[in-house]
Design a protein around this motif. Structure first.
Motif, PDB file in Angstrom:
ATOM      1  N   THR A 149       0.812  -1.218   0.000  1.00 15.95           N
ATOM      2  CA  THR A 149       0.000   0.000   0.000  1.00 15.95           C
ATOM      3  C   THR A 149       0.850   1.275   0.000  1.00 15.95           C
ATOM      4  OG1 THR A 149      -0.180  -0.097   2.417  1.00 15.95           O
ATOM      5  CG2 THR A 149      -1.953  -1.142   1.118  1.00 15.95           C
ATOM      6  N   ASN A 150       2.150   1.094  -0.133  1.00 14.50           N
ATOM      7  CA  ASN A 150       3.114   2.216  -0.210  1.00 14.50           C
ATOM      8  C   ASN A 150       3.207   3.062   1.056  1.00 14.50           C
ATOM      9  OD1 ASN A 150       4.108   1.722  -2.883  1.00 14.50           O
ATOM     10  ND2 ASN A 150       2.134   2.449  -3.628  1.00 14.50           N
ATOM     11  N   TYR A 151       2.768   2.514   2.183  1.00 16.10           N
ATOM     12  CA  TYR A 151       2.984   3.216   3.448  1.00 16.10           C
ATOM     13  C   TYR A 151       4.414   3.022   3.917  1.00 16.10           C
ATOM     14  CZ  TYR A 151      -1.962   4.193   4.009  1.00 16.10           C
ATOM     15  OH  TYR A 151      -3.236   4.686   3.840  1.00 16.10           O
ATOM     16  N   LYS A 161       8.063   2.471   2.241  1.00 15.41           N
ATOM     17  CA  LYS A 161       8.753   2.584   0.954  1.00 15.41           C
ATOM     18  C   LYS A 161      10.031   1.735   0.975  1.00 15.41           C
ATOM     19  CE  LYS A 161       6.106   6.123  -0.422  1.00 15.41           C
ATOM     20  NZ  LYS A 161       4.923   5.894  -1.171  1.00 15.41           N
ATOM     21  N   GLU A 204      -1.883  -1.541 -10.136  1.00  9.62           N
ATOM     22  CA  GLU A 204      -0.974  -0.471  -9.710  1.00  9.62           C
ATOM     23  C   GLU A 204      -1.340   0.814 -10.431  1.00  9.62           C
ATOM     24  OE1 GLU A 204       1.300  -0.900  -7.262  1.00  9.62           O
ATOM     25  OE2 GLU A 204       0.534  -2.948  -7.120  1.00  9.62           O
TER      26      GLU A 204
END
Length: 131
Positions: free
Chosen positions: A69-71, A73, A130
């Protein structure tokens, strides 16, 4: 799909975080260990091993979700995260079935729907394209 994706991602983060706290409470004795692992743990030593492993696995699951979830990186190949999510879907599906046969009714009532949600939410994360 975005609304479902948001429900899935926040649901996974919340459930894994609460699960880690729950297992820490079992590990510390605040919650009795006879209500976890299908009521099959017979002594404190076994509980320590199983609960420690459970906490570590849930931390890994939480990290997978946070990366997906790109929390968080981190440079992890998409294929690795997707494979781990598929493993989670499979494991939570099997665990849901196992919870139906738990010897402690509380485990069946509470954890069967939770593991079913974890399986479904993990699948939603896999299916999200994505952006």
């Amino acid at each position: 799909m975005n609304k479902l994706y948001n429900i899935a991602k926040y649901g996974l983060i919340l459930i894994f975080s609460l699960t880690i706290v729950f297992h820490l409470l079992v590990l510390t004795g605040i919650i009795p260990f006879n209500i976890v692992w299908g009521g099959r743990l017979k002594d404190h030593s076994a509980m320590l091993k199983f609960e420690t492993v459970s906490i570590l696995i849930n931390v890994v699951f939480l990290l997978v979700v946070l990366i997906k979830t790109n929390y968080l990186k981190l440079k992890v190949p998409v294929a690795v995260i997707t494979s781990l999510l598929w493993m989670m879907v499979f494991m939570f599906t099997i665990n849901t079935i196992g919870n139906l046969f738990a010897t402690h009714s509380l485990e069946t009532i509470i954890f069967t729907p939770i593991t079913a949600m974890l399986s479904a939410f993990s699948l939603v994360l896999i299916l999200k394209k994505e952006s």
